[in-house]
Design a protein around this motif. Structure first.
Motif, mmCIF file in Angstrom:
data_model
loop_
_atom_site.group_PDB
_atom_site.id
_atom_site.type_symbol
_atom_site.label_atom_id
_atom_site.label_comp_id
_atom_site.label_asym_id
_atom_site.label_seq_id
_atom_site.Cartn_x
_atom_site.Cartn_y
_atom_site.Cartn_z
ATOM 1 N N VAL A 124 4.881 4.380 8.892
ATOM 2 C CA VAL A 124 3.526 3.833 8.994
ATOM 3 C C VAL A 124 2.630 4.534 7.980
ATOM 4 C CG1 VAL A 124 1.507 3.543 10.472
ATOM 5 C CG2 VAL A 124 3.800 3.225 11.419
ATOM 6 N N LEU A 125 1.866 3.740 7.245
ATOM 7 C CA LEU A 125 0.948 4.251 6.226
ATOM 8 C C LEU A 125 -0.439 3.641 6.457
ATOM 9 C CD1 LEU A 125 3.317 3.683 3.176
ATOM 10 C CD2 LEU A 125 2.853 5.889 4.262
ATOM 11 N N PHE A 126 -1.450 4.272 5.868
ATOM 12 C CA PHE A 126 -2.830 3.804 6.023
ATOM 13 C C PHE A 126 -3.443 3.538 4.651
ATOM 14 C CE2 PHE A 126 -1.776 6.781 9.434
ATOM 15 C CZ PHE A 126 -2.015 6.000 10.561
ATOM 16 N N HIS A 127 -4.248 2.484 4.581
ATOM 17 C CA HIS A 127 -4.938 2.141 3.338
ATOM 18 C C HIS A 127 -6.368 1.743 3.667
ATOM 19 C CE1 HIS A 127 -5.704 0.374 -0.633
ATOM 20 N NE2 HIS A 127 -6.205 -0.670 -0.009
ATOM 21 N N GLY A 128 -7.323 2.246 2.909
ATOM 22 C CA GLY A 128 -8.718 1.907 3.137
ATOM 23 C C GLY A 128 -9.322 1.221 1.932
ATOM 24 N N VAL A 136 -8.351 -12.091 5.384
ATOM 25 C CA VAL A 136 -7.109 -11.572 5.941
ATOM 26 C C VAL A 136 -6.042 -12.654 5.936
ATOM 27 C CG1 VAL A 136 -5.998 -10.552 7.951
ATOM 28 C CG2 VAL A 136 -8.337 -9.899 7.363
ATOM 29 N N GLY A 137 -4.960 -12.388 5.232
ATOM 30 C CA GLY A 137 -3.835 -13.306 5.157
ATOM 31 C C GLY A 137 -2.698 -12.630 4.423
ATOM 32 N N SER A 138 -1.509 -13.176 4.508
ATOM 33 C CA SER A 138 -0.360 -12.582 3.834
ATOM 34 C C SER A 138 -0.532 -12.672 2.313
ATOM 35 C CB SER A 138 0.928 -13.294 4.246
ATOM 36 O OG SER A 138 1.188 -13.110 5.629
ATOM 37 N N PHE A 139 -0.086 -11.635 1.629
ATOM 38 C CA PHE A 139 -0.155 -11.639 0.169
ATOM 39 C C PHE A 139 0.894 -10.678 -0.373
ATOM 40 C CE2 PHE A 139 -2.923 -8.270 1.614
ATOM 41 C CZ PHE A 139 -2.737 -7.237 0.716
ATOM 42 N N VAL A 140 1.142 -10.781 -1.655
ATOM 43 C CA VAL A 140 2.091 -9.900 -2.342
ATOM 44 C C VAL A 140 1.291 -9.031 -3.301
ATOM 45 C CG1 VAL A 140 4.100 -9.772 -3.856
ATOM 46 C CG2 VAL A 140 3.944 -11.597 -2.146
ATOM 47 N N THR A 141 1.505 -7.725 -3.233
ATOM 48 C CA THR A 141 0.750 -6.813 -4.091
ATOM 49 C C THR A 141 1.167 -6.990 -5.545
ATOM 50 O OG1 THR A 141 2.365 -5.025 -3.757
ATOM 51 C CG2 THR A 141 0.500 -5.114 -2.245
ATOM 52 N N ASN A 142 0.186 -6.973 -6.433
ATOM 53 C CA ASN A 142 0.461 -7.130 -7.865
ATOM 54 C C ASN A 142 0.242 -5.826 -8.629
ATOM 55 O OD1 ASN A 142 -2.291 -6.914 -7.834
ATOM 56 N ND2 ASN A 142 -2.698 -8.944 -8.693
ATOM 57 N N ARG A 143 0.118 -4.721 -7.900
ATOM 58 C CA ARG A 143 -0.043 -3.405 -8.496
ATOM 59 C C ARG A 143 0.423 -2.372 -7.475
ATOM 60 N NH1 ARG A 143 -5.985 -1.948 -9.651
ATOM 61 N NH2 ARG A 143 -5.060 0.122 -9.656
ATOM 62 N N PRO A 144 0.759 -1.167 -7.919
ATOM 63 C CA PRO A 144 1.114 -0.128 -6.953
ATOM 64 C C PRO A 144 -0.016 0.075 -5.956
ATOM 65 C CG PRO A 144 1.754 0.547 -9.150
ATOM 66 C CD PRO A 144 0.949 -0.706 -9.314
ATOM 67 N N LEU A 145 0.353 0.253 -4.697
ATOM 68 C CA LEU A 145 -0.625 0.348 -3.614
ATOM 69 C C LEU A 145 -0.756 1.801 -3.174
ATOM 70 C CD1 LEU A 145 -2.436 -1.123 -1.513
ATOM 71 C CD2 LEU A 145 -0.404 -1.239 -0.037
ATOM 72 N N ASN A 196 -5.810 17.324 0.465
ATOM 73 C CA ASN A 196 -5.276 16.806 1.718
ATOM 74 C C ASN A 196 -5.136 15.287 1.715
ATOM 75 O OD1 ASN A 196 -5.124 19.352 3.094
ATOM 76 N ND2 ASN A 196 -7.357 19.325 3.174
ATOM 77 N N GLU A 197 -5.041 14.694 0.538
ATOM 78 C CA GLU A 197 -4.937 13.238 0.474
ATOM 79 C C GLU A 197 -3.645 12.720 1.109
ATOM 80 O OE1 GLU A 197 -6.497 10.463 -1.384
ATOM 81 O OE2 GLU A 197 -8.371 11.561 -1.470
ATOM 82 N N GLN A 198 -2.555 13.491 0.990
ATOM 83 C CA GLN A 198 -1.244 13.047 1.502
ATOM 84 C C GLN A 198 -0.960 11.629 1.001
ATOM 85 O OE1 GLN A 198 0.533 15.254 2.637
ATOM 86 N NE2 GLN A 198 -0.576 16.679 3.956
ATOM 87 N N GLU A 199 -1.124 11.438 -0.327
ATOM 88 C CA GLU A 199 -1.030 10.104 -0.908
ATOM 89 C C GLU A 199 0.410 9.632 -1.069
ATOM 90 O OE1 GLU A 199 -2.780 7.490 -4.656
ATOM 91 O OE2 GLU A 199 -2.947 9.676 -4.683
ATOM 92 N N VAL A 200 0.625 8.368 -0.720
ATOM 93 C CA VAL A 200 1.909 7.698 -0.897
ATOM 94 C C VAL A 200 1.648 6.453 -1.734
ATOM 95 C CG1 VAL A 200 3.899 6.655 0.241
ATOM 96 C CG2 VAL A 200 2.664 8.530 1.365
ATOM 97 N N LEU A 201 2.241 6.398 -2.921
ATOM 98 C CA LEU A 201 2.029 5.283 -3.842
ATOM 99 C C LEU A 201 3.229 4.343 -3.757
ATOM 100 C CD1 LEU A 201 0.042 4.205 -5.973
ATOM 101 C CD2 LEU A 201 1.331 5.492 -7.698
ATOM 102 N N VAL A 202 2.994 3.127 -3.280
ATOM 103 C CA VAL A 202 4.065 2.157 -3.025
ATOM 104 C C VAL A 202 4.161 1.186 -4.199
ATOM 105 C CG1 VAL A 202 4.944 0.413 -1.424
ATOM 106 C CG2 VAL A 202 3.590 2.345 -0.546
ATOM 107 N N GLU A 203 5.375 0.891 -4.617
ATOM 108 C CA GLU A 203 5.588 -0.009 -5.743
ATOM 109 C C GLU A 203 4.962 -1.382 -5.495
ATOM 110 O OE1 GLU A 203 9.504 -1.732 -6.348
ATOM 111 O OE2 GLU A 203 10.174 -0.862 -4.448
ATOM 112 N N SER A 204 4.633 -2.070 -6.571
ATOM 113 C CA SER A 204 4.083 -3.420 -6.448
ATOM 114 C C SER A 204 5.179 -4.389 -6.007
ATOM 115 C CB SER A 204 3.486 -3.868 -7.786
ATOM 116 O OG SER A 204 4.494 -3.970 -8.777
ATOM 117 N N GLY A 205 4.746 -5.585 -5.634
ATOM 118 C CA GLY A 205 5.698 -6.582 -5.159
ATOM 119 C C GLY A 205 5.959 -6.512 -3.673
ATOM 120 N N ALA A 206 5.177 -5.705 -2.954
ATOM 121 C CA ALA A 206 5.330 -5.616 -1.499
ATOM 122 C C ALA A 206 4.590 -6.776 -0.840
ATOM 123 C CB ALA A 206 4.779 -4.292 -0.993
#
Length: 231
Positions: A124-128, A136-145, A196-206
């Motif tokens: 589980v990850l959090f994004h603000g 709000v709807g389904s989408f595919v990321t076009n950049r690292p999140l 303390n960011e504890q950043e997780v960068l997820v690849e695009s295309g998710a």
């Protein structure tokens, strides 16, 4: 292909009232002094409860302090970070953390795929950021999140997404990756002022598939919380 270890801390509780707090409260009651009810130990059992608690308490919370303590000491997070590149080994990742757009997003994504590992199933990850209910709807990321293991960081980004102006549509995403089929880089350290960011960068295309949303009203904003599946 190997996965990152799962980082799951629930349930998370703050400390119970100390003997000193209890004795002071009892003395106040016995002597008729003004006092407040003795605080109760609090517990959050999942990411949803943690986000709600964070929005209502932000930095004034023993639970958030305990979350940060556990993250800093968690053996799975230490293991995951030990498998990540040093920033000196990836200039695109380093520049991104500095807030620079020196490298194209495609190059940054290539670095996430080259250096990253698959997320643990059920991570589980959090994004603000900004999002209105109609968006709000389904989408595919076009950049690292950019995401975080700490919802306090997501809340900060939700409140400050439109600096220097107030964000009219603050939102926090709770992202569950059930299959662990996307690569991510966990930064070993925060950048300047972001220890303390504890950043997780997820690849695009998710693919982000929301399945529930609700609002949390705080003293400063009405925050949209979106629970979603990340695949």
């Amino acid at each position: 292909m190997s996965h990152l270890p799962l980082i799951d801390l629930y349930p998370i509780s703050d400390d119970p009232p100390s003997p000193w707090e209890v004795s002071l409260h009892q003395a106040a009651l016995q002597n008729g002094w003004p006092t407040r009810p003795l605080r109760e130990q609090q517990t959050v059992n999942d990411a949803r409860e943690l986000v709600i608690h964070t929005l209502h308490n932000y930095s004034l919370s023993g639970i958030i302090s305990e979350l940060r303590r556990q993250l800093n000491a968690h053996p799975h997070l230490r293991q995951a970070k030990s498998e990540m590149p040093y920033l000196k080994d990836s200039e695109p990742l380093r520049q991104y953390q500095k807030g620079s757009d020196k490298f194209p997003l495609a190059t940054l994504n290539d670095e996430v795929r080259r250096h990253g590992k698959l997320l643990a199933p059920r991570q589980v990850l959090f994004h603000g950021g900004s999002c209105g209910p109609v968006d709000v709807g389904s989408f595919v990321t076009n950049r690292p999140l950019s995401t975080s293991l700490c919802p306090q960081i997501a809340a900060w980004h939700a409140y400050n997404d439109r600096l220097p102006n107030a964000n009219p549509d603050p939102a926090i995403w709770i992202l569950n990756a059930p299959y662990g089929n996307k690569k991510a880089v966990i930064y070993r350290k925060g950048g300047a002022g972001m220890e303390n960011e504890q950043e997780v960068l997820v690849e695009s295309g998710a693919t982000i598939s929301p399945w529930r949303q609700f609002n949390v009203r705080t003293s400063s904003a009405n925050v949209l919380v979106i629970e979603a599946i990340l695949t």
